[in-house]
Design an enzyme around this catalytic site. Structure first.
Site, short mmCIF file in Angstrom:
data_model
loop_
_atom_site.label_atom_id
_atom_site.label_comp_id
_atom_site.label_asym_id
_atom_site.label_seq_id
_atom_site.Cartn_x
_atom_site.Cartn_y
_atom_site.Cartn_z
N LYS A 1 31.56 40.49 51.92
CA LYS A 1 32.30 40.88 51.03
C LYS A 1 31.41 41.70 49.70
CE LYS A 1 34.26 39.34 47.13
NZ LYS A 1 35.07 38.27 46.17
N GLU B 1 35.91 45.83 48.42
CA GLU B 1 36.93 45.12 47.32
C GLU B 1 36.84 46.05 46.07
OE1 GLU B 1 36.33 41.10 46.14
OE2 GLU B 1 38.38 41.11 45.30
N LYS C 1 39.88 45.19 50.71
CA LYS C 1 40.46 43.94 49.95
C LYS C 1 40.84 44.61 48.58
CE LYS C 1 39.54 39.38 47.88
NZ LYS C 1 39.05 38.01 48.12
P1 13P Z 1 41.51 35.95 43.13
O1 13P Z 1 42.10 35.94 44.45
O2 13P Z 1 41.09 35.03 42.45
O3 13P Z 1 41.44 37.41 42.43
O4 13P Z 1 39.89 36.27 43.90
C1 13P Z 1 39.64 36.92 45.01
C2 13P Z 1 38.34 37.39 45.26
O5 13P Z 1 37.59 37.26 46.16
C3 13P Z 1 37.86 38.16 43.73
O6 13P Z 1 36.50 38.71 44.18
#
Ligand code: 13P
Length: 347
Positions: free
Chosen positions: A142, A184, A226
């Site tokens: 990620k 993400e 994401k």
């Molecule tokens: P949250 O669901 O708390 O936003 O966290 C997800 C995440 O991986 C943030 O990088």
């Protein structure tokens, strides 16, 4: 260009499918030590390595979690840790048929030349780190970029392009090394902006991300996006309701995300726990038959929140804390198929 296949293409596609298998989502427990400590301190837990280990053990060993959770994103400290009786967290997950993930970015840092925007770092040495994590058993990674909506033209093109470029470089390196990249690009919920503004920024951001992925020869079938939802700012004067968030989010994704993508998962991003579940559920109930990719959750706070608040660092509270984590995982698993209903919360 579009037909480029990394050497481990088949394995990547298989991994991506397992991550977004029907009725399941991904648990995010990849908070850096600093972020984890901050969350601990907010509920009065000693911010130590041992407490972080105990907490991650509690979550990863939650009974039956694998029914609704396909895998978890770990942090570098966590992927090297073990349970109190000496079983590595990697083995705990593999024995349950879960896929091991690892956060590989090194954080969002101030973007030089900008007024408060950020760019995520971590590309230097990434090829070697990916090889190490793959050797340990990780199969996905990620990288989180943050996009801030603000007055004075934020986000700027400079910020959007710099972050999208880094995401694409990261994604290509991951695929070369056999890890499915979760990309993400989080549009932050902070601010008083309306949902129209969030929609416009999310659309611009996603268009740029997929353009950069194309230029870096990233195989979309082996990528998981994401994303944040299209939602009103936290401090907006009037906030859009559940159905509008669901509709706008799905419409924006349909306009910007290629159908070939391996899957789409959501972060919770500071939404309420039940709100995060309701939004995902409404997307499936209202648009389930139009979605070209699996669409599910990858929440951190929206799954962990109730468990962390109950646990408070006490072993006597661990079992009940696990039940609370399981409840959120289950409800979000149901929501990922449009089978959740708010009545279940009080049952
Ligand atoms: P949250 O669901 O708390 O936003 O966290 C997800 C995440 O991986 C943030 O990088």
């Amino acid at each position: 260009m579009t037909t480029y296949r990394p050497e481990k293409a088949d394995e990547l596609i298989q991994t991506a499918r397992a991550m977004v298998a029907p009725g399941k989502g991904i648990l995010a427990i990849d908070e850096s030590n600093g972020t984890c400590n901050k969350r601990f301190e907010a509920v009065g837990i000693d911010p130590s390595e041992e407490k972080r280990r105990q907490y991650r053990e509690l979550l990863l060993t939650t009974p039956d979690l694998e029914t609704y959770v396909s895998g978890a994103i770990l942090y570098d400290e966590t992927i090297r840790q073990s349970t109190a009786d000496g079983k590595s967290f990697i083995d705990v997950m593999r024995e349950r048929g879960q896929v091991v993930g690892i956060k590989v970015d090194t954080g969002a840092k101030p973007l030089a030349g900008s007024d408060g925007e950020k760019v995520t770092e971590g590309l230097d040495g990434l090829r070697e780190r990916i090889a190490e994590y793959y050797g340990m058993g990780a199969r996905f990674a990620k990288w989180r970029a943050v996009i801030t909506i603000g007055r004075d033209g934020r986000p700027t093109r400079g910020c959007i392009e710099a972050n999208a470029h880094a995401l694409a470089r990261y994604a290509a390196l991951c695929q070369e090394g056999g890890l499915v990249p979760i990309i993400e690009p989080e549009v932050l919920i902070d601010g008083d902006h309306d949902i129209d503004t969030c929609e416009r920024v999310t659309e611009e951001e996603l268009n740029e991300v997929f353009r950069q992925l194309y230029h870096q020869n990233v195989m979309l079938e082996g990528v998981i996006l994401k994303t944040s939802m299209v939602i009103s700012g936290k401090d907006a004067a009037s906030r859009a309701g559940v159905e509008e968030v669901a509709d706008r989010t799905v419409e924006t994704l349909l306009r910007t995300v290629p159908a070939a993508l391996g899957g789409v998962v959501f972060l919770s991003g500071g939404q309420g726990v039940e709100e995060s579940t309701a939004h995902l559920n409404a997307m499936h109930q209202r648009h389930g038959d139009r979605l070209p990719w699996p669409l599910t959750f990858s929440y951190a706070r929206a799954i962990q929140g109730p468990a962390l608040g109950y646990w408070k660092g006490e072993s006597a509270n661990a079992e009940e804390a696990q039940k609370r984590a399981f409840k959120r995982a289950k409800f979000n698993g149901l929501a990922s198929e449009g089978k959740y209903s708010a009545d279940m919360e009080s049952a």
